[in-house]
Design an enzyme around this catalytic site. Structure first.
Site, PDB file in Angstrom:
ATOM      1  N   TYR A 119       8.966  13.184   1.190  1.00 49.50           N
ATOM      2  CA  TYR A 119       8.841  11.641   1.441  1.00 49.50           C
ATOM      3  C   TYR A 119       9.622  11.196   2.761  1.00 49.50           C
ATOM      4  O   TYR A 119       8.791  10.518   3.696  1.00 49.50           O
ATOM      5  CB  TYR A 119       9.639  10.924   0.187  1.00 49.50           C
ATOM      6  CG  TYR A 119       9.335   9.659   0.148  1.00 49.50           C
ATOM      7  CD1 TYR A 119       8.354   8.963   0.076  1.00 49.50           C
ATOM      8  CD2 TYR A 119      10.699   8.633   0.490  1.00 49.50           C
ATOM      9  CE1 TYR A 119       8.095   7.481  -0.127  1.00 49.50           C
ATOM     10  CE2 TYR A 119      10.669   7.451   0.285  1.00 49.50           C
ATOM     11  CZ  TYR A 119       9.252   6.612   0.050  1.00 49.50           C
ATOM     12  OH  TYR A 119       9.114   5.251   0.118  1.00 49.50           O
TER      13      TYR A 119
ATOM     14  N   GLY B  28       7.875  12.675   5.492  1.00 49.61           N
ATOM     15  CA  GLY B  28       6.514  12.441   5.425  1.00 49.61           C
ATOM     16  C   GLY B  28       6.208  10.670   6.204  1.00 49.61           C
ATOM     17  O   GLY B  28       5.645  10.503   6.906  1.00 49.61           O
ATOM     18  N   LYS B  29       7.492   9.926   5.716  1.00 48.82           N
ATOM     19  CA  LYS B  29       7.470   8.507   6.357  1.00 48.82           C
ATOM     20  C   LYS B  29       7.785   8.716   7.793  1.00 48.82           C
ATOM     21  O   LYS B  29       7.349   7.621   8.691  1.00 48.82           O
ATOM     22  CB  LYS B  29       8.372   7.848   5.363  1.00 48.82           C
ATOM     23  CG  LYS B  29       7.979   7.419   4.004  1.00 48.82           C
ATOM     24  CD  LYS B  29       7.012   6.360   4.100  1.00 48.82           C
ATOM     25  CE  LYS B  29       6.629   5.743   2.748  1.00 48.82           C
ATOM     26  NZ  LYS B  29       5.634   4.802   2.729  1.00 48.82           N
TER      27      LYS B  29
ATOM     28  N   ARG C 148      23.749   2.826   1.391  1.00 53.56           N
ATOM     29  CA  ARG C 148      22.562   2.448   2.226  1.00 53.56           C
ATOM     30  C   ARG C 148      22.750   1.027   2.319  1.00 53.56           C
ATOM     31  O   ARG C 148      23.067   0.333   1.358  1.00 53.56           O
ATOM     32  CB  ARG C 148      21.387   2.542   1.200  1.00 53.56           C
ATOM     33  CG  ARG C 148      20.249   3.143   1.478  1.00 53.56           C
ATOM     34  CD  ARG C 148      19.958   3.482   2.778  1.00 53.56           C
ATOM     35  NE  ARG C 148      19.619   4.867   2.853  1.00 53.56           N
ATOM     36  CZ  ARG C 148      18.607   5.593   2.526  1.00 53.56           C
ATOM     37  NH1 ARG C 148      17.711   5.030   1.403  1.00 53.56           N
ATOM     38  NH2 ARG C 148      18.633   7.012   2.525  1.00 53.56           N
TER      39      ARG C 148
HETATM   40  P1  NAD Z   1       4.412   2.105  -6.002  1.00 51.96           P
HETATM   41  O1  NAD Z   1       4.457   3.559  -6.428  1.00 51.96           O
HETATM   42  O2  NAD Z   1       4.406   1.198  -7.315  1.00 51.96           O
HETATM   43  O3  NAD Z   1       2.942   1.825  -5.397  1.00 51.96           O
HETATM   44  C1  NAD Z   1       2.106   2.811  -4.478  1.00 51.96           C
HETATM   45  C2  NAD Z   1       0.870   2.629  -4.798  1.00 51.96           C
HETATM   46  O4  NAD Z   1      -0.201   3.360  -3.927  1.00 51.96           O
HETATM   47  C3  NAD Z   1       0.300   2.923  -6.072  1.00 51.96           C
HETATM   48  O5  NAD Z   1      -0.601   2.058  -6.535  1.00 51.96           O
HETATM   49  C4  NAD Z   1      -0.586   4.455  -5.994  1.00 51.96           C
HETATM   50  O6  NAD Z   1      -1.406   4.348  -6.935  1.00 51.96           O
HETATM   51  C5  NAD Z   1      -1.018   4.080  -4.366  1.00 51.96           C
HETATM   52  N1  NAD Z   1      -1.287   5.344  -3.897  1.00 51.96           N
HETATM   53  C6  NAD Z   1      -0.527   6.436  -3.705  1.00 51.96           C
HETATM   54  N2  NAD Z   1      -0.990   7.614  -3.061  1.00 51.96           N
HETATM   55  C7  NAD Z   1      -2.008   7.073  -2.731  1.00 51.96           C
HETATM   56  C8  NAD Z   1      -3.340   7.496  -2.034  1.00 51.96           C
HETATM   57  N3  NAD Z   1      -3.261   8.740  -1.290  1.00 51.96           N
HETATM   58  N4  NAD Z   1      -4.477   6.747  -1.858  1.00 51.96           N
HETATM   59  C9  NAD Z   1      -4.555   5.693  -2.412  1.00 51.96           C
HETATM   60  N5  NAD Z   1      -3.500   4.912  -3.207  1.00 51.96           N
HETATM   61  C10 NAD Z   1      -2.307   5.837  -3.177  1.00 51.96           C
HETATM   62  O7  NAD Z   1       5.382   1.985  -4.955  1.00 51.96           O
HETATM   63  P2  NAD Z   1       5.792   0.625  -4.221  1.00 51.96           P
HETATM   64  O8  NAD Z   1       7.361   0.363  -4.712  1.00 51.96           O
HETATM   65  O9  NAD Z   1       4.792  -0.823  -4.435  1.00 51.96           O
HETATM   66  O10 NAD Z   1       5.749   1.057  -2.818  1.00 51.96           O
HETATM   67  C11 NAD Z   1       4.662   0.659  -1.813  1.00 51.96           C
HETATM   68  C12 NAD Z   1       5.215   1.137  -0.441  1.00 51.96           C
HETATM   69  O11 NAD Z   1       6.475   0.579  -0.096  1.00 51.96           O
HETATM   70  C13 NAD Z   1       5.243   2.559  -0.355  1.00 51.96           C
HETATM   71  O12 NAD Z   1       4.497   3.007   0.641  1.00 51.96           O
HETATM   72  C14 NAD Z   1       6.507   2.716  -0.565  1.00 51.96           C
HETATM   73  O13 NAD Z   1       6.942   3.962   0.320  1.00 51.96           O
HETATM   74  C15 NAD Z   1       7.310   1.820   0.483  1.00 51.96           C
HETATM   75  N6  NAD Z   1       8.420   1.260  -0.001  1.00 51.96           N
HETATM   76  C16 NAD Z   1       8.830   0.704  -1.167  1.00 51.96           C
HETATM   77  C17 NAD Z   1      10.146   0.658  -1.380  1.00 51.96           C
HETATM   78  C18 NAD Z   1      10.820  -0.084  -2.836  1.00 51.96           C
HETATM   79  O14 NAD Z   1      11.857  -0.292  -2.980  1.00 51.96           O
HETATM   80  N7  NAD Z   1       9.985  -0.512  -3.564  1.00 51.96           N
HETATM   81  C19 NAD Z   1      11.440   0.717  -0.280  1.00 51.96           C
HETATM   82  C20 NAD Z   1      10.920   1.466   0.680  1.00 51.96           C
HETATM   83  C21 NAD Z   1       9.559   1.592   1.082  1.00 51.96           C
END
Ligand code: NAD
Length: 326
Positions: free
Chosen positions: A156, A159-160, A291
């Site tokens: 992760y 990757g990011k 953090r």
């Molecule tokens: P989440 O897991 O609820 O949502 C991610 C969505 O992406 C899911 O619906 C999943 O099914 C879909 N997905 C995953 N891989 C996929 C693929 N290969 N193709 C198509 N769809 C795919 O997570 P979230 O909390 O809503 O996070 C959304 C984004 O924000 C992510 O990229 C995450 O890394 C980033 N983010 C979130 C947070 C947080 O605290 N929520 C913090 C930092 C970054």
């Protein structure tokens, strides 16, 4: 195209549309009058998060994995792309680390190709995890981070990081391609499932189940917690700005895990549940100790800062969890 004119409806693609943040973003964009295409593989998200939209004319949800190019999907014209698709909780992204890396690299590459071909602006959601276990506190965007490239969280974190590098490289190669990078810090709220193991939903879920809240480590590690409405406001402002460098989107309020667990235990007990105790478990490897975002850049460039206090956001989130159990 002038993306800052909110009065003009745009065609906006949201990847990860069925997830926690993605589904709220879809709601917000539809509310603002835009046409939205949601893409999701339903790996961690669920169409249930979008069920309330019904058969809205301005919304279409497509089951597609972004690891595969999107060119065959007949998407038509697109103005903006929010790239949120990626498993975001450790239990999900560690389940298949190779797939997580493919989503971050191939997935982001496919979305950048789409943005290039459609002449669309892209906002990629990066994360505070790019700072790893930070040696600088709070973390400004200029900090390069302290990330283990060979460990349980690397799929992760790295990757990011590679996804950010890819956005940068595409922008270098194709200067007309408009990129935006949001480094999101820990965000919580309704629709974040109890089962996904992230700290807010886990603590609330455990407390509502009458189980002890489980802290990994001794409880002195700190985190910041951002309510989702603040995060979405930041993402919108960044997308509609002309700023191409990464921007931290997070709440700088800092709480130790012990403090946070005590707040959750107390707030759940105010809902008439017995007050639960706190248990301490061994800390997972590479778990960051501190953090906290430095949000000076977001304040200056976007005129943005979070407005929802922790207890207010937690109250709404706890109520949502209670509603889900009925
Ligand atoms: P989440 O897991 O609820 O949502 C991610 C969505 O992406 C899911 O619906 C999943 O099914 C879909 N997905 C995953 N891989 C996929 C693929 N290969 N193709 C198509 N769809 C795919 O997570 P979230 O909390 O809503 O996070 C959304 C984004 O924000 C992510 O990229 C995450 O890394 C980033 N983010 C979130 C947070 C947080 O605290 N929520 C913090 C930092 C970054």
């Amino acid at each position: 195209m002038d993306h800052t004119n909110h009065l003009m409806p745009l065609r906006i693609l949201v990847t990860g549309a069925a997830g926690f943040l993605g589904s709220h973003l879809v709601d917000l964009l539809l509310e603002k009058g835009h046409e939205v295409i949601g893409i999701d593989s339903f790996e961690t998200g669920s169409p249930k998060n979008l069920q309330h939209i019904g058969d809205a004319q301005r919304f279409r949800l497509i089951n597609h994995n972004i690891q595969t190019p999107l060119e065959g999907l007949q998407l038509g014209h697109i103005d903006q792309i929010f790239n949120l698709a990626c498993p975001a909780s450790p239990i999900h992204y560690q389940k298949d680390p190779v797939s997580t890396l493919k989503t971050c690299f191939r997935g982001t590459e496919n979305i950048l190709e789409l943005a290039k071909n459609k002449n669309a602006r892209i906002l990629h959601t990066s994360t505070s995890e790019v700072y790893g276990d930070p040696k600088v506190h709070p973390q400004p965007e200029s900090y390069w981070g302290n990330v283990n490239p060979f460990g349980a969280r690397s799929c992760y974190d790295e990757g990011k990081r590679v996804a950010e590098a890819l956005c940068y490289a595409y922008h270098e190669n194709y200067p007309d391609l408009e990129i935006r990078i949001a480094r999101i810090f820990n965000t919580y709220g309704p629709r974040m499932a109890h089962s996904d193991g992230r700290v807010v939903s886990s603590f609330i879920g455990d407390a509502l189940d009458g189980e002890n809240i489980k802290i990994t480590g001794d409880g002195t590690a700190t985190r910041s917690f951002q309510y989702f409405t603040d995060c979405l406001d930041g993402l919108q402002r960044l997308m509609n700005s002309n700023y191409t460098q990464p921007v931290n989107i997070g709440n700088p309020g800092e709480f130790s895990m012990r403090e946070f667990a005590e707040i959750v235990a107390e707030m759940v007990s105010e809902k008439g549940k017995p007050k639960v105790l706190i248990t301490y478990l061994p800390r997972p490897s590479d778990d960051p100790n501190t953090r906290k975002p430095d949000i000076s850049r977001a304040k200056e460039i976007l005129g943005w800062e979070p407005t929802v206090p922790l207890r207010e956001g937690l109250k709404k989130t706890i109520e949502w969890h209670i509603e889900q159990r009925k």
